[in-house]
Design a protein around this motif. Structure first.
Motif, mmCIF file in Angstrom:
data_model
loop_
_atom_site.group_PDB
_atom_site.id
_atom_site.type_symbol
_atom_site.label_atom_id
_atom_site.label_comp_id
_atom_site.label_asym_id
_atom_site.label_seq_id
_atom_site.Cartn_x
_atom_site.Cartn_y
_atom_site.Cartn_z
ATOM 1 N N THR A 190 23.356 48.416 -0.834
ATOM 2 C CA THR A 190 23.179 47.032 -0.958
ATOM 3 C C THR A 190 23.920 45.932 0.248
ATOM 4 O OG1 THR A 190 25.335 46.892 -2.494
ATOM 5 C CG2 THR A 190 23.129 47.310 -3.464
ATOM 6 N N ALA A 191 24.370 46.614 1.194
ATOM 7 C CA ALA A 191 24.895 45.974 2.056
ATOM 8 C C ALA A 191 24.407 44.884 3.029
ATOM 9 C CB ALA A 191 25.949 46.823 3.020
ATOM 10 N N LEU A 192 24.985 43.659 3.088
ATOM 11 C CA LEU A 192 24.263 42.609 4.221
ATOM 12 C C LEU A 192 25.355 42.269 5.042
ATOM 13 C CD1 LEU A 192 22.792 40.362 1.496
ATOM 14 C CD2 LEU A 192 21.398 42.079 2.859
ATOM 15 N N LEU A 193 25.114 42.031 6.519
ATOM 16 C CA LEU A 193 25.862 41.208 7.072
ATOM 17 C C LEU A 193 26.282 39.941 6.749
ATOM 18 C CD1 LEU A 193 24.085 41.856 10.456
ATOM 19 C CD2 LEU A 193 26.058 43.024 9.719
ATOM 20 N N GLY A 194 27.473 39.428 6.730
ATOM 21 C CA GLY A 194 28.017 38.393 5.930
ATOM 22 C C GLY A 194 28.836 37.430 6.795
ATOM 23 N N GLY A 195 29.201 36.313 6.343
ATOM 24 C CA GLY A 195 30.132 35.606 7.066
ATOM 25 C C GLY A 195 29.680 35.149 8.497
#
Length: 319
Positions: free
Chosen positions: A80-85
């Protein structure tokens, strides 16, 4: 029709498409599913592929590219990981000074991922993983890899920033560069009632909505409010004598006073020359001009208030 380089043929195997879509970075489970354990081991033993770290392999032996490091981070963090920030915002086109920093990844807060304890390879930057229980579909942005939307990315980046000034600068940069409009920032905030610096982020977005599209201009507007000076109009459009559209940082129409706030970009010779031409055009038209370096707003605000009050009074402001 333009096609990406190295695009697999339409009849290519599923593995070829997976390698293309993930920039040559796979989990061991993905590789084993297509090649079997012996097939994967054979490619690594022959140095056709290499093991980046536990559970992650690369289909090439060269150093990791920037895109590949992002895939390693996302694949390590779980399904479920996404690039963020800031990482996601920069992938979306945001220009923001301050160094690359760690790769910021957002994961589902309801799950535990033992993969996050794996040791990163030496040729990768640091990785910062944050958890969230709030991820509506509108906060997801299609990309390679997947990332959060620009508004969500900026809100998270501001919440994770090292200081309040950096948080304000992130929101201001997103609005100034037209990567997002303030209303989108406020909409993302409504989904995140517990985000750090929530009031500060909302205030920065509101200031940007009023025209303050740089951190120095936001500070300037707040300085005027604090000392009960009349509020200026920000980023006013004006055509110079050549017919080109110019923007005035702060302008009081009634008193024909123009304030220019000089940030770091004014140290560039070309910017400096352009500013001088714009300033001359304003002077020729009969307006008063005050110029302040951005840092002075924080370091010596009383000096700015004294000069601004004097200029306004000289122009007819009753005080």
């Amino acid at each position: 029709m333009w096609l990406p380089r190295n695009l697999p043929a339409s009849d290519a195997e599923d593995l070829d498409w997976l390698v293309f879509e993930q920039s040559g970075v796979l989990t061991s489970a993905q590789a084993t599913q297509h090649l079997g354990r012996s097939g994967l081991r054979r490619r690594i033993d022959r140095r056709q592929w290499r093991r980046i770290c536990t559970g992650i392999v690369s289909t090439s032996n060269g150093p990791l590219t920037t895109e590949q490091t992002l895939w390693v981070a996302v694949l390590l963090a779980g399904p479920t990981a996404l690039l963020g920030g800031l990482t996601a915002a920069r992938e979306g086109g945001l220009r923001f000074a301050g160094g690359a920093g760690p790769i910021q990844v957002l994961v589902d807060g309801d799950r535990q991922y033992p993969e996050l304890r794996r040791r990163l390879p030496l040729d990768m930057p640091a990785m910062m993983v944050r958890r969230t229980t709030v991820m509506p579909e509108e906060h997801r942005q299609v990309g390679r890899p997947m990332r959060t939307s620009m508004a969500r990315s900026l809100v998270d980046a501001a919440g994770w920033a090292r200081s309040d000034d950096e948080a304000q600068a992130i929101i201001a940069a997103g609005c100034q560069q037209r990567r997002v409009v303030p209303a989108e920032i406020l909409a993302a905030l409504r989904w995140l009632p517990r985000v750090r610096r929530r009031r500060l982020i909302a205030a920065a977005a509101a200031d940007a909505d009023g025209g303050a599209t740089a951190l120095s201009e936001i500070d300037f507007v707040r300085l005027c409010r604090r000392h009960r000076l009349p509020p200026p109009d920000l980023q006013q459009r004006r055509k110079d004598r050549a017919g080109r559209v110019r923007y005035l940082d702060a302008y009081w129409h009634r008193w024909r006073l123009h304030v220019e706030i000089d940030g770091a970009h004014h140290m560039d010779v070309r910017e400096w020359a352009a500013d001088m031409r714009r300033q001359n055009d304003v002077w020729i038209a009969g307006d008063r001009i005050l110029r302040f370096p951005a840092y002075l707003i924080r370091v010596r605000p009383a000096e700015i208030v004294d000069q601004l009050s004097a200029a306004l009074r000289a122009a007819g402001w009753p005080g």
